[in-house]
Structures are given as structure tokens and as C-alpha cells.
Design an enzyme around this catalytic site. Structure first.
Site, PDB file in Angstrom:
ATOM      1  CG  ASP A 203      33.788  28.649  33.077  1.00 61.34           C
ATOM      2  OD1 ASP A 203      34.766  27.997  32.648  1.00 61.34           O
ATOM      3  OD2 ASP A 203      33.881  29.449  34.021  1.00 61.34           O
ATOM      4  CG  PHE A 228      36.419  34.077  27.956  1.00 65.30           C
ATOM      5  CD1 PHE A 228      37.762  34.074  27.652  1.00 65.30           C
ATOM      6  CD2 PHE A 228      36.029  33.831  29.270  1.00 65.30           C
ATOM      7  CE1 PHE A 228      38.719  33.810  28.626  1.00 65.30           C
ATOM      8  CE2 PHE A 228      36.978  33.558  30.259  1.00 65.30           C
ATOM      9  CZ  PHE A 228      38.329  33.546  29.930  1.00 65.30           C
ATOM     10  CG  HIS A 245      42.611  38.037  38.379  1.00 63.80           C
ATOM     11  ND1 HIS A 245      42.589  37.930  39.759  1.00 63.80           N
ATOM     12  CD2 HIS A 245      42.053  36.889  37.921  1.00 63.80           C
ATOM     13  CE1 HIS A 245      42.060  36.769  40.098  1.00 63.80           C
ATOM     14  NE2 HIS A 245      41.729  36.126  39.013  1.00 63.80           N
TER      15      HIS A 245
HETATM   16  C1  LIG Z   1      39.655  32.494  38.242  1.00 63.58           C
HETATM   17  S1  LIG Z   1      38.250  31.614  37.666  1.00 63.58           S
HETATM   18  C2  LIG Z   1      36.901  32.693  38.139  1.00 63.58           C
HETATM   19  C3  LIG Z   1      35.604  31.970  38.253  1.00 63.58           C
HETATM   20  C4  LIG Z   1      34.432  32.826  38.754  1.00 63.58           C
HETATM   21  N1  LIG Z   1      34.173  33.968  37.900  1.00 63.58           N
HETATM   22  C5  LIG Z   1      34.680  33.275  40.176  1.00 63.58           C
HETATM   23  O1  LIG Z   1      34.960  34.437  40.420  1.00 63.58           O
HETATM   24  O2  LIG Z   1      34.616  32.405  41.065  1.00 63.58           O
HETATM   25  C6  LIG Z   1      38.351  31.893  35.908  1.00 63.58           C
HETATM   26  C7  LIG Z   1      37.272  31.179  35.125  1.00 63.58           C
HETATM   27  O3  LIG Z   1      37.488  31.422  33.729  1.00 63.58           O
HETATM   28  C8  LIG Z   1      37.189  30.223  33.037  1.00 63.58           C
HETATM   29  N2  LIG Z   1      37.860  30.229  31.733  1.00 63.58           N
HETATM   30  C9  LIG Z   1      39.194  30.113  31.499  1.00 63.58           C
HETATM   31  N3  LIG Z   1      39.434  30.171  30.178  1.00 63.58           N
HETATM   32  C10 LIG Z   1      38.230  30.322  29.564  1.00 63.58           C
HETATM   33  C11 LIG Z   1      37.842  30.461  28.195  1.00 63.58           C
HETATM   34  N4  LIG Z   1      38.757  30.473  27.219  1.00 63.58           N
HETATM   35  N5  LIG Z   1      36.527  30.618  27.910  1.00 63.58           N
HETATM   36  C12 LIG Z   1      35.604  30.615  28.917  1.00 63.58           C
HETATM   37  N6  LIG Z   1      35.916  30.494  30.241  1.00 63.58           N
HETATM   38  C13 LIG Z   1      37.220  30.354  30.553  1.00 63.58           C
HETATM   39  C14 LIG Z   1      37.707  29.154  33.968  1.00 63.58           C
HETATM   40  O4  LIG Z   1      37.187  27.877  33.659  1.00 63.58           O
HETATM   41  C15 LIG Z   1      37.283  29.682  35.325  1.00 63.58           C
HETATM   42  O5  LIG Z   1      36.000  29.236  35.690  1.00 63.58           O
END
Ligand SMILES: C[S@@+](CC[C@H](N)C(=O)[O-])C[C@H]1O[C@@H](n2cnc3c(N)ncnc32)[C@H](O)[C@@H]1O
Length: 337
Positions: A203, A228, A245
Site C-alpha cells: 500500500d 501500484f 472500484h
Molecule cells: C478503498 S481502500 C481499500 C483498502 C483494503 N483493500 C480494504 O478493502 O479494506 C483503497 C486502498 O488503496 C490504496 N491505494 C491508493 N492508491 C494507491 C497506489 N497508487 N498504490 C498503492 N496503494 C494505493 C489506499 O491507500 C487504500 O488503502
């Protein structure tokens, strides 16, 4: 035999348009810790108000309103009781949703929701216009809001990860990469269910320190900070829960391509998101889809849309499994395999 008359459409629509006060009332009850104060039995509003530092007549009105939706119940003596809908608001409830309620009713969401019409007109997230930068960049720059969101997501996840893990036959060995895994609740459930697996929580750097994996022992997992859209660590099974999403189709294809490139031979990618059916029925994903429109460039998708995304990334959807939770498991392998 009598039947209930259909609700007057005008009153029904007006009442629905005023529905946001229900969310506000629920948040107020959480802030005042009313559910916790009723854990040992029913109480009068005066007693609750004295403990909560609130105005008793106002608190009685708040609870009377919430009781119309089954959140708390008033008895003939004017005492309020916990109900099945009120109990999860307690911090100590077995399936507490307190932190999640505080997150989804947080100020950044309320204020963005005022621009929903503009989001529909422009096709752009309401959040970026109001706050001047994309949602996740804002969270990184504002640690209090970031912590509120990450804790809220972890809470929403905690109530469903066991159902998800029970719905999918996880491999017994190999490395699971939880991509955008937040605090790692899903990875924790997966590693507990399969002692032969190791895991990587991947993350953004500011999110990883809040992880919940410590109890597993260091040999079972790694924390990897990164982006990512650039790359993801190597592994055998990729979990993307409530990640796709958040992003546009083009951005999703980049994330999925990075998973395909990093994946070992025989690897699999699981998208864990709502899969919307083409019907008029209520679905939790149709509600979260409005949040997506407010906050991020992404959206909730249907099966065909997932198949198209995976196809564009060189992956092939092998099956879509429902779970008792709000998300389904969309499983994919490399297209050539
Ligand atoms: C909606 S949350 C979902 C978190 C977890 N998978 C859950 O279901 O509880 C989206 C996650 O994507 C991470 N995220 C956003 N942009 C990112 C990036 N460019 N690279 C890695 N992680 C990222 C956020 O920090 C967050 O933890």
C-alpha cells in the site's frame, strides 16, 4: 383483510429527500456514545443526557427519530433500549460498525455530496473540485482524515473478510499479495485460514504503519510500500479488495497489467468488489457507487465490465463467485494459461 395503502408518492419523495438527516442522527448518536450507554439495560433520556453531557429533551427527540427506523426503541415508561440495529454502533459490539459509520458520515464525504449533480454533469469526481486534489493525495497530506478513512475502511473490511475467505478455496502454499490492502484485514484472515501461506501487504507508505498483522509473527508477512501504477511485488495470488472500484478503466488496466507482470507462473488475480446485476433491485454496491462518483475516478462494475478490464490487461476471468458479503470474487489467470 386490510392491506396497507400505498404511500402517498409526494410524501414518500419528500421524506426520502430529507433522508440525509437519518445519517446525521446516526452519527450524532455515535458521537454521544448512546449505544455504549445502553449496553447494561434501558435508560431514560435524562439519565443518558446527564452521562453524555447533552440536553435531555433534544436527546429524547434524536432517539425518538432513530427509533422510527429500528435504531433504539422507546418503551411505555419512556426508557430507550438497544435493538439489533443499534447494537453494532457500540465500539465493543462483536461486529461493531462504529468506526465505519463515523468514516462514511465524515465531513469530506458530506461536503463532496453537495456537488453530486456537478459530478454527473462533468464525469469528474466531486471531491477533486472541492478539495483541489485527488482523494488519496488529500488523505496523504491530511493525516487526521487519512487515519479516519483507513480506520473506517478497516472496520468495513473486518465485518466481511471471514465471509470472503470462507467463500474462496485459497491455495495452501505460496505468497499472497494484498494490493492496496489498507491495514491488511483481508490478508490477516487469509493467512490465518492457511498456515502454509506467506503474505505481502502492499500500500502507500503512509497507510502501512496502521497494519493489523503484527500478531502473525514476522516470518509470515512483509510490508511493502509503493505505487501500484508503477509496479507490485512478485507473488502467486493477488488480492485487490475494493481497489479497482476506485479507478477509471485505463487506470485499472495498468494495475492489472502490473499484477500480471509480477505474478509467478500459475498465479491468480482476485478482484473483490461489488459485481452489479442489471436489475432495479437494491444492492450495497449501487450505494457505494455514489460514493465512488463523489470521491474518485472509479465506479462499481458488472461482470462484463470486469471481463473487459481483465482482457485488456492480458488476463482471463475464470469465474465470479458470490459471497455473503457485499463483494463477489472475480478470479482471473494469465490469458495464455
Ligand atoms: C478503498 S481502500 C481499500 C483498502 C483494503 N483493500 C480494504 O478493502 O479494506 C483503497 C486502498 O488503496 C490504496 N491505494 C491508493 N492508491 C494507491 C497506489 N497508487 N498504490 C498503492 N496503494 C494505493 C489506499 O491507500 C487504500 O488503502
Amino acid at each position: 383483510m386490510t392491506t396497507n395503502p400505498s404511500p402517498d408518492p409526494v410524501r414518500h419523495v419528500l421524506s426520502e429527500a430529507m433522508g440525509y438527516v437519518y445519517a446525521a442522527a446516526m452519527r450524532a448518536a455515535v458521537e454521544l456514545e448512546i449505544a455504549e450507554r445502553l449496553a447494561d439495560g434501558p435508560r431514560l433520556p435524562e439519565e443518558l443526557a446527564a452521562d453524555a453531557g447533552a440536553d435531555a429533551p433534544s436527546l429524547a427527540r434524536l432517539l425518538r427519530f432513530l427509533a422510527t427506523r429500528g435504531v433504539f426503541r422507546e418503551d411505555a415508561e419512556g426508557r430507550f433500549h438497544l435493538t439489533p440495529y443499534a447494537d453494532p454502533l457500540r465500539a465493543d459490539a462483536p461486529r461493531s460498525i462504529r468506526t465505519g459509520v463515523l468514516a462514511v458520515t465524515a465531513e469530506v464525504f458530506w461536503t463532496s455530496s453537495r456537488d453530486l449533480g456537478e459530478a454527473v454533469r462533468s464525469g469528474e469526481p466531486a471531491f477533486d473540485r472541492r478539495y483541489g486534489r485527488p482523494f488519496f493525495d488529500f488523505l496523504a497530506a491530511n493525516p487526521d482524515e487519512g487515519a479516519m478513512f483507513n480506520d473506517g475502511m478497516a472496520n468495513l473490511s473486518a465485518i466481511e473478510v471471514d465471509d470472503i475467505v470462507a467463500s474462496y478455496d485459497l491455495p495452501t502454499t505460496g505468497t499472497v499479495v494484498d494490493v492496496g490492502g489498507g491495514q491488511g484485514g483481508l490478508l490477516l484472515a487469509a493467512l490465518r485460514a492457511r498456515p502454509g501461506l506467506t503474505g505481502i501487504l502492499f500500500d502507500r507508505p503512509e497507510v502501512l504503519p496502521g497494519n493489523v498483522l503484527a500478531g502473525l509473527g514476522e516470518a509470515r508477512y512483509d510490508l511493502v510500500a509503493g505505487d501500484f501504477f508503477e509496479s507490485v511485488p512478485g507473488g502467486d495470488l493477488y488480492l485487490l479488495k475494493n481497489v479497482l472500484h476506485d479507478w477509471s478503466d485505463e487506470q485499472c488496466v495498468r494495475i492489472l497489467e502490473n499484477c500480471r507482470r509480477a505474478m509467478r507462473p500459475g498465479g491468480r488475480v482476485l478482484a473483490l468488489d461489488a459485481v452489479i446485476e442489471p436489475d432495479n433491485q437494491p444492492h450495497f454496491g449501487k450505494t457505494t457507487d455514489m460514493f465512488m462518483m463523489l470521491l474518485v475516478p472509479g465506479r462499481e462494475r458488472g461482470r462484463r465490465e470486469f471481463e473487459d478490464l481483465f482482457d485488456r490487461a492480458g488476463l482471463r476471468v475464470t469465474r465470479v463467485l458470490p459471497t455473503p458479503s457485499a463483494v463477489a470474487v472475480v478470479e482471473a489467470v494469465a490469458a495464455a494459461s
